[in-house]
Design a protein around this motif. Structure first.
Motif, short mmCIF file in Angstrom:
data_model
loop_
_atom_site.label_atom_id
_atom_site.label_comp_id
_atom_site.label_asym_id
_atom_site.label_seq_id
_atom_site.Cartn_x
_atom_site.Cartn_y
_atom_site.Cartn_z
N LEU A 38 -17.91 31.03 -31.93
CA LEU A 38 -17.67 30.24 -33.13
C LEU A 38 -18.23 28.84 -33.00
O LEU A 38 -18.64 28.24 -33.99
N ALA A 39 -18.21 28.30 -31.77
CA ALA A 39 -18.70 26.93 -31.57
C ALA A 39 -18.91 26.69 -30.09
O ALA A 39 -18.29 27.32 -29.24
N ARG A 40 -19.83 25.74 -29.80
CA ARG A 40 -20.04 25.27 -28.43
C ARG A 40 -20.19 23.76 -28.51
O ARG A 40 -21.12 23.25 -29.15
N GLU A 41 -19.28 23.06 -27.88
CA GLU A 41 -19.22 21.61 -28.00
C GLU A 41 -19.41 20.94 -26.64
O GLU A 41 -18.75 21.31 -25.66
N GLN A 42 -20.32 19.94 -26.60
CA GLN A 42 -20.48 19.12 -25.40
C GLN A 42 -19.50 17.95 -25.48
O GLN A 42 -19.46 17.24 -26.49
N VAL A 43 -18.74 17.78 -24.43
CA VAL A 43 -17.71 16.73 -24.41
C VAL A 43 -18.04 15.77 -23.27
O VAL A 43 -17.99 16.15 -22.10
N ALA A 44 -18.40 14.55 -23.61
CA ALA A 44 -18.79 13.56 -22.60
C ALA A 44 -17.57 12.83 -22.06
O ALA A 44 -16.61 12.55 -22.79
N ALA A 45 -17.63 12.53 -20.77
CA ALA A 45 -16.53 11.79 -20.14
C ALA A 45 -16.42 10.39 -20.74
O ALA A 45 -17.44 9.73 -20.99
N GLY A 46 -15.23 9.95 -20.99
CA GLY A 46 -15.00 8.60 -21.49
C GLY A 46 -15.08 8.46 -22.98
O GLY A 46 -14.70 7.41 -23.51
#
Length: 804
Positions: A309-317
């Motif tokens: 359904l989705a692929r999300e990049q999550v950056a630190a900070g």
């Protein structure tokens, strides 16, 4: 029980005056031919009356746990209703890291052990920082899902008590002996061959070599966790345990509210029934550690391949940010929502499934907590199945008063009886406890003196209390004569049990006590055997000549003979039996109409909550049997439930969410402006009747004497005959429960097992959906037995209860 006969001119005049409700042609004329069997109907004055007087705020103490408000502004799903809260339902989620983790000693384990119901698991404990559960008795079972038939490795952290080893079985096939060499915690490992693993639900069973009694429990071993992983993944052997504490261990989100961790290198799988209309998965995501992470969201449904359904990049900070995912293409389906994190963990806050709200009228909702009823009347119609009443769909049965109650109040469409016969169901309605708790479930079972009845509490609160009961099982002999200022059991006192007499005696008492607050329990029995309606009511459904063996006055005996196959019947005989039953419903309906009409004339309906329900239904050969007390299929479990309170509950409201008999006691207390007793195991539905929405999922639970269980949620019903034999039914496709979908829909089965396990494992049933292990609100109740003398035996036999 007496034959229903007699009619007078006064009642004919009532019929003429009330003829505005549609009837079958000729019914009014036929209804008075033989007297008291007249077809009576009632018109109640409209809902334009003023709402009840305002009183101080008296919301139920536990209401906040299920209330929800639309999502806050600034989010893509702002204003939508949170149907499913991920943090609040994290106990339902499967914990995955290099396989499946089962965390004993927490609510996580309940979905794999049926909450301990007949699976050999005892109380949960915490010692030295370890939360664990005991394996008790000689056998322990765990039910777990797997997608493919492959070789698996099982690791379990365990310590022995009375068992030195356990013989393991998978799906009833012998696997290996697992030795327990240590009195301290130890990890044991063994393999499950691919040819024993099922793509779907699997049963892992241990037979213990022995037990040891500790504090009243027979203990075999203690379990911290079980890890199940594919044998092909060598790295699984070194995987660190994933616990519910880790998943829930993040500090609160900024501004408050719990957060959920999607663990690095692993994930969470939530079983969810997607709302029928437009909906979204709303996630507020942030990195849980110092490194970046990737969050992948997938959905799997039965009959379809899992899809991203989705692929999300999550950056630190980075600050938490919202992610909205459309679920509308999956509307109405039960899915497994998989959340996986790679690289690092992902923190979720304020996340769930959101749908368009169905707001109630603000003026109506404002009545809640500011108005209270002066009186409550519980009308309990014995043996009335929902699908033989007009409010619940197409039926030939003429019962316009039941239809009018639904039109002038709130009808609950998916309402479950908690048992399939009178005593345990009525005990629940009169105590607020589930049958497995109050234990008045067997033929000679007695309601324990340690169980508090609603009549006792209301009497203590200053209400006048009265019971008018036409069933011998709800009597003094079985512990029900407590807390009543006035009590009559028509069976025990050999008085006529027909609706005219029961409603008549109730009205006499109400008229005498109408100046003070009162609670009246009116238990009628006309649809119960013997089915003996007046002839004119029988002719509504069978006007053909009949010379077969069915005798209305003997149906209480004949039904038992048919059950035992000692009496053979033809299709024509079966038609006669059902016609007699339907005639009783129509006969009763008219008398209930006169009862309500008189209450209206007395001006009581504006001050009185009227609850209408039944204890169970009746089978007519749906499963090659008749009567009741032998199954938990829909014909016995689906019963009517309606709330009517003139000027307070809006007319025509239909509630589709599932509920069961345990809602009755807390609803009564909330309507009266009283705090619900702490011992209740259900929650008030008064707010539902007014249109307030509450968090899901919703379910009703039923049992048969504790050895069978059922959960009904939405379109699905799941039944268990013992812990192993399960059956799944789709009630939209198959309302008669003819086709078992258990093998076809493993995701739905896992969802239903999750609901049932969470419920059975909850110490406080009010909070069965909550991830915390709440403290028990009801102590252990010891089953008691009543001495049944010959006179009571004879009275019960007149109702068709033939004891061995």
């Amino acid at each position: 029980m007496m034959r229903k006969t007699g009619c007078d001119e006064g009642r004919r005049n009532v019929l003429r005056a009330l003829a505005g409700v549609p009837l079958l042609p000729g019914v009014l004329a036929a209804a008075c031919k033989k007297g008291e069997g007249e077809r009576r109907v009632v018109e109640l004055s409209g809902d334009g009356a003023a709402a009840p007087a305002a009183t101080p705020e008296t919301a139920a103490a536990v209401a906040g746990a299920t209330e929800a408000v639309p999502a806050a502004s600034g989010l893509p799903w702002a204003g939508k209703f949170p149907e499913y809260d991920l943090a609040g339902r994290v106990g339902f989620a499967a914990l995955r890291r290099e396989g499946l983790w089962i965390d004993f000693g927490t609510t996580d384990a309940a979905k794999y052990t049926l909450g301990g119901w007949r699976t050999g698991w005892g109380r949960m404990h915490e010692r030295d920082g370890v939360r664990y559960a005991h394996a008790v008795t000689s056998t322990a079972r765990v039910f777990f899902p797997w997608e493919t038939a492959e070789e698996l490795v099982v690791r379990m952290r365990v310590k022995r008590f009375g068992a030195t080893y356990g013989s393991s079985y998978l799906n009833d096939k012998d696997i290996i002996r697992v030795d327990l060499p240590s009195d301290d915690w130890d990890v044991r490992t063994f393999r499950l061959p691919a040819d024993r693993v099922i793509a779907g639900e699997n049963q892992l069973m241990f037979r213990w070599s022995g037990t040891r009694e500790v504090a009243g429990e027979e203990l075999a071993a203690a379990f911290d966790w079980i890890h199940i992983a594919p044998a092909a993944r060598a790295e699984a052997a070194a995987a660190e345990p994933l616990t519910q504490a880790e998943v829930r261990g993040l500090p609160p989100a900024e501004g408050g509210g719990p957060r959920v961790l999607v663990p690095a290198g692993g994930g969470l799988s939530f079983p969810i029934e997607v709302p029928a209309g437009p909906s979204v998965v709303g996630l507020v995501v942030a990195a849980a550690g110092a490194g970046a992470a990737t969050l992948t969201v997938r959905a799997a449904a039965d009959g379809a391949a899992p899809g991203d359904l989705a692929r999300e990049q999550v950056a630190a900070g980075d600050a938490p940010r919202p992610v909205a995912i459309d679920l509308t293409p999956l509307a109405g389906k039960v899915i497994r929502l998989d959340l996986d994190a790679a690289g690092g963990g992902v923190a979720l806050s304020g996340s769930g499934v959101f749908r368009d709200p169905r707001p109630g009228d603000p003026a109506t909702l404002a009545r809640l907590g500011r108005a209270k009823a002066k009186n409550v009347i519980l009308v309990m119609i014995d043996t009335l199945r929902a699908d033989h009443t007009p409010p619940y769909g197409p039926t030939r049965v003429q019962a316009p008063v039941l239809g009018l109650v639904a039109e002038r109040g709130a009808l609950f469409e998916r309402f479950s009886a908690v048992e399939d016969w009178t005593k345990p169901s009525c005990a629940t309605m009169l105590t607020g406890l589930y049958p497995n708790t109050h234990k008045a479930q067997t033929d000679d079972g007695k309601l324990s003196a340690s169980v508090r009845m609603v009549s006792e509490d209301l009497q203590q609160a200053g209400l006048a209390t009265a019971a008018f009961i036409a069933n011998g099982y709800v009597s003094d002999k079985f512990g029900f004569k407590r807390g009543w200022d006035h009590y009559v059991n028509f069976i025990r006192e050999s008085k006529p049990t027909n609706a005219d007499n029961v409603f008549g005696r109730a009205l006499e008492w109400i008229e005498q006590h109408k100046e003070r607050p009162f609670y009246a329990y009116v238990h009628t029995i006309d649809p119960h055997v013997p089915y003996s309606p007046p002839e004119e009511f029988l002719r509504l459904y069978d006007d053909r000549p009949y010379d077969g063996p069915i005798d209305a006055r003997k149906t209480h005996l004949q039904i038992e003979q048919i059950k035992k196959k000692t009496m053979q019947v033809t299709d024509r005989d079966k038609q006669r039996v059902v016609a007699l039953y339907d005639g009783e419903i129509s006969y009763h309906d008219g008398h209930m109409g006169s009862f309500l009409k008189r209450l209206d004339e007395l001006g009581l309906l504006e001050d009185t909550l009227v609850v209408v329900t039944s204890d169970h239904g009746e089978e007519f050969w749906e499963r090659d049997s008749v009567g009741h007390g032998h199954s938990i299929f829909q014909e016995l479990i689906h019963v009517p439930f309606a709330l009517m309170w003139k000027g307070f509950v809006p007319g025509g409201r239909r509630v589709a969410d599932n509920h069961d008999h345990t809602v009755i006691v807390p609803t009564i207390f909330e309507a009266l402006g009283l705090p619900p007793p702490d011992y209740c195991e259900g929650r008030s539905v008064l707010a539902k009747a007014l249109g307030r929405e509450e968090l899901g999922p919703h379910a009703g639970f039923s049992t048969h004497q504790g050895d069978r269980m059922a959960v009904w949620s939405g379109r699905h019903k799941f039944q268990l005959s013992g812990p192993v034999r399960g059956a799944l039914f789709d009630l939209e496709e198959d309302p008669g429960c003819k086709t078992d979908r258990d093998d076809e829909r493993p995701i739905v089965v896992r969802y239903m097992r999750t609901l049932l396990g969470a419920f059975m494992g909850a110490p406080d049933k009010r909070y069965w959906r909550h991830p915390d292990l709440s403290r028990a609100n009801v102590g252990d109740i010891t089953a008691e037995q009543a001495a049944i003398d010959p006179e009571l035996d004879r009275q019960l036999e007149a109702l068709g209860y033939l004891r061995p």
